[in-house]
Design an enzyme around this catalytic site. Structure first.
Site, PDB file in Angstrom:
ATOM      1  N   ASP A  79       0.863  -1.188  -0.113  1.00  0.00           N
ATOM      2  CA  ASP A  79      -0.037   0.038  -0.137  1.00  0.00           C
ATOM      3  C   ASP A  79       1.028   1.196  -0.120  1.00  0.00           C
ATOM      4  O   ASP A  79       1.864   1.479   0.900  1.00  0.00           O
ATOM      5  CB  ASP A  79      -0.848   0.148   1.233  1.00  0.00           C
ATOM      6  CG  ASP A  79      -2.137   0.896   1.289  1.00  0.00           C
ATOM      7  OD1 ASP A  79      -1.777   2.073   0.473  1.00  0.00           O
ATOM      8  OD2 ASP A  79      -3.020   0.516   1.688  1.00  0.00           O
ATOM      9  N   HIS A 118      -0.502   4.477   0.058  1.00  0.00           N
ATOM     10  CA  HIS A 118      -1.089   5.642   0.407  1.00  0.00           C
ATOM     11  C   HIS A 118      -0.443   5.988   1.827  1.00  0.00           C
ATOM     12  O   HIS A 118      -0.481   5.522   2.974  1.00  0.00           O
ATOM     13  CB  HIS A 118      -2.549   5.565   0.649  1.00  0.00           C
ATOM     14  CG  HIS A 118      -3.371   5.161  -0.527  1.00  0.00           C
ATOM     15  ND1 HIS A 118      -3.100   3.550  -1.161  1.00  0.00           N
ATOM     16  CD2 HIS A 118      -4.065   5.565  -1.603  1.00  0.00           C
ATOM     17  CE1 HIS A 118      -4.124   3.625  -2.009  1.00  0.00           C
ATOM     18  NE2 HIS A 118      -4.271   5.146  -2.290  1.00  0.00           N
ATOM     19  N   SER A 169      -5.438  -4.106   2.185  1.00  0.00           N
ATOM     20  CA  SER A 169      -4.816  -3.707   3.205  1.00  0.00           C
ATOM     21  C   SER A 169      -5.522  -4.010   4.693  1.00  0.00           C
ATOM     22  O   SER A 169      -4.664  -4.489   5.783  1.00  0.00           O
ATOM     23  CB  SER A 169      -4.255  -2.253   3.189  1.00  0.00           C
ATOM     24  OG  SER A 169      -3.663  -1.946   2.015  1.00  0.00           O
TER      25      SER A 169
HETATM   26 CO1  B1M Z   1      -5.443   5.481  -4.301  1.00  0.00          CO
HETATM   27  N1  B1M Z   1      -7.199   4.372  -3.827  1.00  0.00           N
HETATM   28  N2  B1M Z   1      -4.790   4.144  -5.398  1.00  0.00           N
HETATM   29  N3  B1M Z   1      -4.299   6.644  -4.537  1.00  0.00           N
HETATM   30  N4  B1M Z   1      -6.549   6.909  -3.373  1.00  0.00           N
HETATM   31  C1  B1M Z   1      -8.160   4.931  -2.728  1.00  0.00           C
HETATM   32  C2  B1M Z   1      -7.674   4.358  -1.303  1.00  0.00           C
HETATM   33  C3  B1M Z   1      -9.539   4.406  -3.240  1.00  0.00           C
HETATM   34  C4  B1M Z   1     -10.500   4.169  -2.211  1.00  0.00           C
HETATM   35  C5  B1M Z   1     -10.003   5.416  -4.485  1.00  0.00           C
HETATM   36  C6  B1M Z   1     -11.256   4.849  -4.934  1.00  0.00           C
HETATM   37  O1  B1M Z   1     -11.360   3.931  -5.660  1.00  0.00           O
HETATM   38  N5  B1M Z   1     -12.562   5.826  -4.740  1.00  0.00           N
HETATM   39  C7  B1M Z   1      -9.118   3.130  -4.001  1.00  0.00           C
HETATM   40  C8  B1M Z   1      -9.207   1.870  -3.011  1.00  0.00           C
HETATM   41  C9  B1M Z   1     -10.273   1.049  -3.446  1.00  0.00           C
HETATM   42  C10 B1M Z   1     -10.105  -0.311  -2.607  1.00  0.00           C
HETATM   43  O2  B1M Z   1      -9.153  -0.755  -2.261  1.00  0.00           O
HETATM   44  N6  B1M Z   1     -11.251  -1.271  -2.695  1.00  0.00           N
HETATM   45  C11 B1M Z   1      -7.622   3.490  -4.409  1.00  0.00           C
HETATM   46  C12 B1M Z   1      -6.836   2.719  -5.465  1.00  0.00           C
HETATM   47  C13 B1M Z   1      -7.899   1.485  -6.372  1.00  0.00           C
HETATM   48  C14 B1M Z   1      -5.755   3.088  -5.808  1.00  0.00           C
HETATM   49  C15 B1M Z   1      -4.617   2.029  -6.930  1.00  0.00           C
HETATM   50  C16 B1M Z   1      -5.009   0.788  -6.544  1.00  0.00           C
HETATM   51  C17 B1M Z   1      -5.081   2.784  -8.052  1.00  0.00           C
HETATM   52  C18 B1M Z   1      -4.389   2.313  -9.224  1.00  0.00           C
HETATM   53  O3  B1M Z   1      -3.077   2.203  -9.403  1.00  0.00           O
HETATM   54  N7  B1M Z   1      -5.233   1.700 -10.191  1.00  0.00           N
HETATM   55  C19 B1M Z   1      -3.480   2.797  -6.382  1.00  0.00           C
HETATM   56  C20 B1M Z   1      -2.890   1.807  -5.177  1.00  0.00           C
HETATM   57  C21 B1M Z   1      -1.358   1.864  -5.196  1.00  0.00           C
HETATM   58  C22 B1M Z   1      -0.841   0.750  -4.026  1.00  0.00           C
HETATM   59  O4  B1M Z   1      -1.143   1.231  -2.903  1.00  0.00           O
HETATM   60  N8  B1M Z   1      -0.405  -0.158  -4.165  1.00  0.00           N
HETATM   61  C23 B1M Z   1      -3.688   3.914  -5.706  1.00  0.00           C
HETATM   62  C24 B1M Z   1      -2.693   5.118  -5.816  1.00  0.00           C
HETATM   63  C25 B1M Z   1      -3.176   6.453  -5.431  1.00  0.00           C
HETATM   64  C26 B1M Z   1      -2.039   7.678  -5.435  1.00  0.00           C
HETATM   65  C27 B1M Z   1      -0.634   7.348  -5.401  1.00  0.00           C
HETATM   66  C28 B1M Z   1      -2.604   8.226  -6.808  1.00  0.00           C
HETATM   67  C29 B1M Z   1      -2.553   8.346  -4.483  1.00  0.00           C
HETATM   68  C30 B1M Z   1      -2.020   8.293  -3.103  1.00  0.00           C
HETATM   69  C31 B1M Z   1      -0.946   9.238  -2.671  1.00  0.00           C
HETATM   70  C32 B1M Z   1      -0.055   9.177  -1.387  1.00  0.00           C
HETATM   71  O5  B1M Z   1      -0.736   8.931  -0.389  1.00  0.00           O
HETATM   72  N9  B1M Z   1       1.072   9.539  -1.373  1.00  0.00           N
HETATM   73  C33 B1M Z   1      -4.060   8.029  -4.258  1.00  0.00           C
HETATM   74  C34 B1M Z   1      -5.034   8.706  -3.342  1.00  0.00           C
HETATM   75  C35 B1M Z   1      -4.723  10.042  -3.049  1.00  0.00           C
HETATM   76  C36 B1M Z   1      -6.327   8.206  -3.005  1.00  0.00           C
HETATM   77  C37 B1M Z   1      -7.405   8.691  -2.215  1.00  0.00           C
HETATM   78  C38 B1M Z   1      -8.282   9.413  -3.425  1.00  0.00           C
HETATM   79  C39 B1M Z   1      -7.206   9.690  -1.270  1.00  0.00           C
HETATM   80  C40 B1M Z   1      -6.446   9.105  -0.062  1.00  0.00           C
HETATM   81  C41 B1M Z   1      -5.919  10.084   0.834  1.00  0.00           C
HETATM   82  O6  B1M Z   1      -4.944  10.770   0.955  1.00  0.00           O
HETATM   83  N10 B1M Z   1      -6.902  10.494   1.758  1.00  0.00           N
HETATM   84  C42 B1M Z   1      -8.319   7.584  -2.025  1.00  0.00           C
HETATM   85  C43 B1M Z   1      -9.691   7.738  -1.852  1.00  0.00           C
HETATM   86  C44 B1M Z   1     -10.161   7.632  -0.350  1.00  0.00           C
HETATM   87  O7  B1M Z   1      -9.561   7.308   0.723  1.00  0.00           O
HETATM   88  N11 B1M Z   1     -11.570   7.554  -0.286  1.00  0.00           N
HETATM   89  C45 B1M Z   1      -7.741   6.366  -2.940  1.00  0.00           C
HETATM   90  C46 B1M Z   1      -6.976  11.511   2.777  1.00  0.00           C
HETATM   91  C47 B1M Z   1      -6.146  11.051   4.068  1.00  0.00           C
HETATM   92  C48 B1M Z   1      -6.088  12.149   5.028  1.00  0.00           C
HETATM   93  O8  B1M Z   1      -7.224  10.098   4.361  1.00  0.00           O
HETATM   94  O9  B1M Z   1      -5.526   8.387   4.273  1.00  0.00           O
HETATM   95  O10 B1M Z   1      -7.921   7.784   5.060  1.00  0.00           O
HETATM   96  P1  B1M Z   1      -6.798   8.687   5.125  1.00  0.00           P
HETATM   97  O11 B1M Z   1      -6.448   9.090   6.602  1.00  0.00           O
HETATM   98  C49 B1M Z   1      -7.390   9.270   7.407  1.00  0.00           C
HETATM   99  C50 B1M Z   1      -7.841   8.087   8.464  1.00  0.00           C
HETATM  100  O12 B1M Z   1      -8.175   7.170   7.618  1.00  0.00           O
HETATM  101  C51 B1M Z   1      -7.114   8.090   9.430  1.00  0.00           C
HETATM  102  O13 B1M Z   1      -6.565   9.422   9.620  1.00  0.00           O
HETATM  103  C52 B1M Z   1      -6.677  10.302   8.581  1.00  0.00           C
HETATM  104  C53 B1M Z   1      -7.284  11.520   8.878  1.00  0.00           C
HETATM  105  O14 B1M Z   1      -7.382  11.998  10.173  1.00  0.00           O
HETATM  106  N12 B1M Z   1      -5.853   7.228   9.447  1.00  0.00           N
HETATM  107  C54 B1M Z   1      -5.280   6.678  10.577  1.00  0.00           C
HETATM  108  C55 B1M Z   1      -5.421   6.563   8.264  1.00  0.00           C
HETATM  109  N13 B1M Z   1      -4.330   6.103   8.768  1.00  0.00           N
HETATM  110  C56 B1M Z   1      -4.339   6.150  10.086  1.00  0.00           C
HETATM  111  C57 B1M Z   1      -3.585   5.180  10.882  1.00  0.00           C
HETATM  112  C58 B1M Z   1      -3.548   5.436  12.361  1.00  0.00           C
HETATM  113  C59 B1M Z   1      -4.906   6.451  12.740  1.00  0.00           C
HETATM  114  C60 B1M Z   1      -5.622   7.109  11.793  1.00  0.00           C
HETATM  115  O15 B1M Z   1      -3.007   5.007  13.281  1.00  0.00           O
HETATM  116  C61 B1M Z   1      -1.903   4.122  13.198  1.00  0.00           C
END
Ligand code: B1M
Length: 215
Positions: free
Chosen positions: A98, A100, A151
């Site tokens: 992963d 992200h 994940s």
């Molecule tokens: Co990706 N991606 N992405 N992506 N991406 C998602 C997660 C996805 C839901 C988008 C969608 O389809 N709507 C989807 C996953 C679907 C699934 O698994 N069923 C997805 C996908 C499919 C993919 C790829 C597979 C796409 C591809 O290649 N075809 C690929 C995966 C690559 C891989 O991981 N092997 C991929 C790639 C990417 C980018 C590189 C383009 C980019 C990431 C850049 C980066 O992180 N450096 C990206 C992004 C930006 C997203 C979305 C749009 C936004 C994620 C984000 O940063 N959110 C995302 C959509 C979504 O999440 N709904 C998506 C903002 C961030 C602050 O939120 O990380 O959730 P988040 O953190 C929150 C809480 O979750 C929590 O605190 C934060 C807020 O306070 N939290 C914790 C998180 N970790 C914590 C740990 C803790 C405590 C709290 O304690 C340990």
């Protein structure tokens, strides 16, 4: 556009020209954390929806993520920092497979600003690397982040691996990331894991959990 809309648009459009000026303006009326939570994360949510529904292509998602990271880095020096230090140490990683890391890095910032030492070992980290780092840094807790549905399965395997190695009780584990649910962590994972495992919905819950496990 009004300032809030403009900032949100910058994340959605991946447009960083003029970003700093808008952030400066926003800082005059709000705290850095409020700007992140109430505006920028809203923008990332829209990006996720557009990508998920096929209306946005991956390179543009990446651009949005870059603008988000730039904005967070710009706001970080403006965040309140507590004077406490050495409240505990946590190893933080995005799990194997992963990439992200925006959420994980926010957790890092919030914990670091509140007196915790964070050993952030980065993305795509296999359980071996996470446990080695926890051992080497004599961590008090382990934090795993992951956004892919895959994940959530890897997190389960990681807990199983901790049990196999006899270290389930050694480190409380904090889990977070968009694909996780509280029920999955608190029902499914807790029932198979003899150690402490907690779900954090966001970085602030991560902080309050850290306060709790260190108490
Ligand atoms: Co990706 N991606 N992405 N992506 N991406 C998602 C997660 C996805 C839901 C988008 C969608 O389809 N709507 C989807 C996953 C679907 C699934 O698994 N069923 C997805 C996908 C499919 C993919 C790829 C597979 C796409 C591809 O290649 N075809 C690929 C995966 C690559 C891989 O991981 N092997 C991929 C790639 C990417 C980018 C590189 C383009 C980019 C990431 C850049 C980066 O992180 N450096 C990206 C992004 C930006 C997203 C979305 C749009 C936004 C994620 C984000 O940063 N959110 C995302 C959509 C979504 O999440 N709904 C998506 C903002 C961030 C602050 O939120 O990380 O959730 P988040 O953190 C929150 C809480 O979750 C929590 O605190 C934060 C807020 O306070 N939290 C914790 C998180 N970790 C914590 C740990 C803790 C405590 C709290 O304690 C340990």
């Amino acid at each position: 556009l009004p300032l809030d809309e403009r900032l949100k648009r910058r994340i959605i459009d991946g447009e960083r020209n003029g970003l700093e000026a808008d952030l400066d303006e926003a800082l005059q009326t709000r705290s850095a954390l409020l700007i992140i939570n109430e505006i920028l994360l809203d923008g990332m949510k829209v990006v996720g929806e557009l990508f998920g529904s096929g209306q946005m292509q991956l390179p543009f998602v990446l651009q949005s993520a870059e603008v988000m990271k730039t904005a967070v880095a710009y706001l970080e020096p403006h965040m309140d920092k507590s004077d406490d230090a050495g409240k505990g140490r946590i190893v933080l990683a995005t799990v194997r497979g992963d990439v992200h890391d925006i959420g994980k890095n926010l957790v890092d910032i919030i914990l670091s600003n509140n007196g915790y030492e964070v050993v952030n070992i980065g993305i795509k980290q296999p359980i071996n690397a996470i446990l080695d780092a926890a051992e080497q840094h004599d961590a008090d807790a382990i934090g795993m982040s992951g956004l892919l549905v895959k994940s959530t399965v890897i997190m389960k395997e990681n807990l199983q691996e901790m049990a196999t190695r006899g270290v389930a009780e050694r480190w409380p584990v904090l889990l977070g990331g968009a694909a996780l649910t509280r029920a999955y962590v608190e029902d499914d994972l807790r029932s198979m894991f003899s150690g402490e495992v907690h779900y954090a919905r966001d970085a602030f819950e991560g902080l309050s959990l850290m306060e709790r496990v260190m108490a």
